[in-house]
Design a protein around this motif. Structure first.
Motif: not given
Length: 225
Positions: A147-149, A160-164, A171-173
């Motif tokens: 997911e960081l590629n 937070e940056s991945l969600l944006e 996420a659940k947790y």
């Protein structure tokens, strides 16, 4: 006269002897020409009067989910306790009059074995498992390396940056852990911020010239550069 008395005594003794003779001797066995017919006793009075001729017809009757019935006498009514002596379990309801097991409520705690070493203390403990109550396993939201590629070289990335950017979903947790994904990790020289890293994920990030920064699980601040 004497002969008559002797004859009467002999007849009485013969009759008495025949009454005490066992009846299972071969000479006393009786044979029946017709075989005996066995019948099952029905304990449920509703089944006694029910017409079961259809279910007894083995050749033409077919069992299905809507016509299955229990065998006659296999289902008994629930015993009604504490409803008088006629119920069979009146007054003390079969628990007796005194003692710990006659009191209201649960007599002993679950797992109690009368004072001897209980089963949960006789069995060995599993390695890595907390021994007592109050311990909880820490659950993380997993961030996979693939997911960081899409992160540019030299960039700083966290949840937070991945969600944006849409690389991950909500996420659940509240705490996040970076793990190795199924696809290859291709990002170079990035700084990853998370609450935990697996050993393989840390080696992959640092092997590509990146950094791993641990975050506080309570405040979210960076703990190490």
């Amino acid at each position: 006269m004497v002969r008559l008395v002797i004859l009467t005594a002999l007849v009485a003794s013969a009759a008495a002897f025949s009454s005490f003779t066992p009846r299972n001797l071969p000479s006393h066995r009786t044979t029946t020409s017709s075989p005996t017919s066995l019948s099952m006793k029905l304990f449920d009075w509703k089944r006694r009067t029910a017409d079961e001729s259809d279910i007894n017809d083995v050749k033409n009757f077919k069992f299905a989910l809507d016509n299955i019935r229990p065998a006659p006498g296999s289902r008994k009514k629930k015993t009604r306790k504490g409803r008088g002596i006629s119920a069979g379990q009146g007054a003390t309801c079969g628990f007796g009059m005194r003692g710990q097991k006659a009191r209201a409520g649960r007599p002993t705690r679950p797992g109690f074995e009368g004072g001897q070493q209980p089963l949960y203390r006789r069995l060995p403990k599993f390695a890595g498992q907390p021994p007592g109550p109050g311990h909880k396993k820490e659950l993380y939201n997993l961030i996979k390396l693939d997911e960081l590629n899409a992160v540019e070289e030299g960039g700083v990335v966290n949840f937070e940056s991945l969600l944006e950017s849409g690389a991950t979903t909500k996420a659940k947790y509240d705490i996040h852990k970076v793990v190795v994904g199924r696809e290859d990790f291709t990002a170079k020289g990035i700084t990853v911020q998370a609450h935990a890293f697996t050993k393989a994920a840390r080696e992959a990030i640092e092997g590509a010239g990146g950094k791993c920064q641990l975050l506080s699980k309570t405040t979210g601040a960076v703990l190490e550069a």
